[in-house]
Design a protein around this motif. Structure first.
Motif, PDB file in Angstrom:
ATOM      1  N   MET A 160      -1.982   6.024  -3.590  1.00 36.67           N
ATOM      2  CA  MET A 160      -2.313   5.584  -4.991  1.00 36.67           C
ATOM      3  C   MET A 160      -2.248   5.939  -6.610  1.00 36.67           C
ATOM      4  SD  MET A 160      -3.553   1.891  -2.833  1.00 36.67           S
ATOM      5  CE  MET A 160      -3.864   0.897  -4.913  1.00 36.67           C
ATOM      6  N   GLY A 164      -0.029   8.085  -7.645  1.00 34.09           N
ATOM      7  CA  GLY A 164       1.448   7.452  -8.639  1.00 34.09           C
ATOM      8  C   GLY A 164       0.365   6.702  -9.899  1.00 34.09           C
ATOM      9  N   ALA A 167       1.661   6.716 -13.779  1.00 33.01           N
ATOM     10  CA  ALA A 167       2.441   5.273 -14.702  1.00 33.01           C
ATOM     11  C   ALA A 167       0.846   6.118 -15.234  1.00 33.01           C
ATOM     12  CB  ALA A 167       1.991   4.221 -13.976  1.00 33.01           C
ATOM     13  N   LYS A 207       5.033  -4.810 -11.967  1.00 37.88           N
ATOM     14  CA  LYS A 207       6.259  -4.019 -11.163  1.00 37.88           C
ATOM     15  C   LYS A 207       5.559  -1.941 -10.812  1.00 37.88           C
ATOM     16  CE  LYS A 207      10.217  -6.812 -12.403  1.00 37.88           C
ATOM     17  NZ  LYS A 207      11.651  -6.921 -13.444  1.00 37.88           N
ATOM     18  N   ILE A 208       5.252  -1.666 -11.922  1.00 36.62           N
ATOM     19  CA  ILE A 208       4.670  -0.331 -12.036  1.00 36.62           C
ATOM     20  C   ILE A 208       3.447  -0.579 -10.693  1.00 36.62           C
ATOM     21  CG2 ILE A 208       3.997   1.540 -12.125  1.00 36.62           C
ATOM     22  CD1 ILE A 208       5.952   0.942 -15.290  1.00 36.62           C
ATOM     23  N   LEU A 257       2.682  -2.275  -8.219  1.00 38.65           N
ATOM     24  CA  LEU A 257       3.399  -3.143  -7.196  1.00 38.65           C
ATOM     25  C   LEU A 257       3.673  -1.840  -6.351  1.00 38.65           C
ATOM     26  CD1 LEU A 257       3.718  -5.340  -4.869  1.00 38.65           C
ATOM     27  CD2 LEU A 257       5.937  -6.067  -5.824  1.00 38.65           C
ATOM     28  N   ALA A 258       4.698  -1.113  -7.158  1.00 43.03           N
ATOM     29  CA  ALA A 258       5.708  -0.202  -5.999  1.00 43.03           C
ATOM     30  C   ALA A 258       4.567   0.980  -6.211  1.00 43.03           C
ATOM     31  CB  ALA A 258       6.671   0.580  -7.729  1.00 43.03           C
ATOM     32  N   ILE A 259       3.415   1.564  -6.512  1.00 45.57           N
ATOM     33  CA  ILE A 259       2.776   2.191  -6.586  1.00 45.57           C
ATOM     34  C   ILE A 259       2.005   1.812  -5.092  1.00 45.57           C
ATOM     35  CG2 ILE A 259      -0.087   3.303  -7.231  1.00 45.57           C
ATOM     36  CD1 ILE A 259       0.567   2.944  -9.830  1.00 45.57           C
ATOM     37  N   LEU A 304       2.848  -0.186  -2.981  1.00 53.20           N
ATOM     38  CA  LEU A 304       3.480   0.202  -1.445  1.00 53.20           C
ATOM     39  C   LEU A 304       4.576   1.426  -1.321  1.00 53.20           C
ATOM     40  CD1 LEU A 304       6.138  -2.818  -2.698  1.00 53.20           C
ATOM     41  CD2 LEU A 304       4.655  -3.080  -1.018  1.00 53.20           C
ATOM     42  N   ARG A 305       3.612   2.384  -2.369  1.00 57.18           N
ATOM     43  CA  ARG A 305       5.222   3.624  -2.163  1.00 57.18           C
ATOM     44  C   ARG A 305       3.159   4.318  -1.246  1.00 57.18           C
ATOM     45  NH1 ARG A 305       4.187   8.805  -5.336  1.00 57.18           N
ATOM     46  NH2 ARG A 305       2.489   8.449  -5.556  1.00 57.18           N
ATOM     47  N   ASP A 312       4.511  14.497  -8.014  1.00 56.40           N
ATOM     48  CA  ASP A 312       3.769  13.652  -9.084  1.00 56.40           C
ATOM     49  C   ASP A 312       2.997  14.680 -10.352  1.00 56.40           C
ATOM     50  OD1 ASP A 312       4.560  11.205  -7.640  1.00 56.40           O
ATOM     51  OD2 ASP A 312       1.819  10.765  -7.655  1.00 56.40           O
TER      52      ASP A 312
END
Length: 315
Positions: A113, A116, A120, A146-147, A149-151, A153-154, A213
């Motif tokens: 995370m 990530g 971002a 959204k970014i 949340l994506a981080i 979840l990834r 990344d």
């Protein structure tokens, strides 16, 4: 439970964490800088969260990402250091098998995370510098959510196979982990079956994910530097580049120890085990400690709040 190498068990109830093998006599001395770094990390990251919450001018995407970074740093350091200190101070070496897997999961998840989040932040800097007129229409609160949340979840999904694969292996060699925490490969090496799936997947997450990344961060900063050098005056170039310095320092602080630790652990077979373990601990403690210091020094609003807090307490 016996610590013998001939012990037979398929699912151990506990593991024994050795601490730093070869430096057991120095555990108490080593704990002093480790504990100091942890206290600084806790105070620094909570200060960042408090200041951003209280200061309306910091309610912008860059500082929202900084708050995500602070939370991730707190999880990263707290998932390992309390148990590490209990080993150093109280010789409390046992850790439950499920607790070991949980520690492994949160450690790796927060590390992915954090990587990530740096991507971002690089994208945010790219939009702010290369397309400033559209920055606030592009990087809205919804987009930041959204970014984020994506981080999350990834990280959660990529690391999920770690504990599941580790749990399914039979362990018949020993339950002694030569480490201060449940490091993935240190635990997997104790299994008495073929564990190539875990090893290959661990290598994928350890190298490919940060590598991807770093690639996106590098592309972002190439475009940022091109935009900076196209500015008309030297003062404008320096001022614009100054907004990126904190982020670049934090990136180097995070990736250099991670890459060095991963390379020495997997390929440095002639390097002493105590050095492997010590470096693995450095990358868990140094970035969470330095990130709030870096942003505190480089960000005027955060410096102002910190000075107000210190001055208020001193009066």
């Amino acid at each position: 439970m016996s610590d013998s190498n001939t012990t037979k068990f398929s699912s151990p109830s506990t593991f024994i964490l050795l601490g730093i093998p070869g430096l057991e006599a120095a555990h108490v001395r080593i704990s002093i800088p480790f504990c100091t770094m942890y206290i600084i990390a806790i105070l620094g990251n909570f200060s960042i969260l408090f200041i951003v919450k209280r200061e309306p001018s910091l309610h912008v995407p860059m500082y929202y990402f900084l708050c995500m970074l602070a939370i991730t740093d707190l999880v990263l350091s707290t998932s390992t250091l309390p148990k590490m200190l209990s080993i150093f101070w109280f010789n409390s070496r046992e850790i439950n098998f499920s607790a070991c897997l949980t520690q492994m999961y949160f450690l790796r998840c927060s590390s992915v995370m954090e990587s990530g989040i740096f991507v971002a932040m690089a994208v945010d800097r790219y939009v702010a510098i290369c397309d400033p007129l559209r920055h606030f229409t592009t990087m809205t609160n919804l987009m930041v959510f959204k970014i984020g949340l994506a981080i999350v979840l990834r990280g959660a999904m990529l690391v999920l196979p770690y504990p599941f694969l580790t749990r399914r292996w039979p362990y018949c060699r020993t339950n002694i982990v030569p480490h201060t925490y449940c490091e993935h490969m240190a635990v997997v090496k104790l299994a008495c079956t073929e564990t190539r799936v875990s090893s290959y997947y661990g290598l994928f997450v350890a190298f490919f994910v940060p590598g991807l990344d770093v690639f996106f961060i590098a592309v972002s900063y190439i475009l940022i530097l091109r935009a900076i050098f196209s500015l008309p005056t030297k003062d404008a170039r320096l001022k614009t580049f100054g907004t990126c310095v904190s982020h670049l320092c934090a990136i180097l602080t995070f990736y250099i120890p991670v890459i060095f630790s991963s390379l020495t652990y997997r390929f440095g077979h002639n390097v002493a085990l105590w050095f492997h373990v010590l470096m693995a601990n450095v990358y868990l403690l140094v970035p969470p400690m330095l990130n709030p210091i870096i942003y505190g020094i480089r960000t005027k609003q955060i410096r102002k709040w910190l000075l107000q807090l210190v001055t208020h307490k001193g009066t």
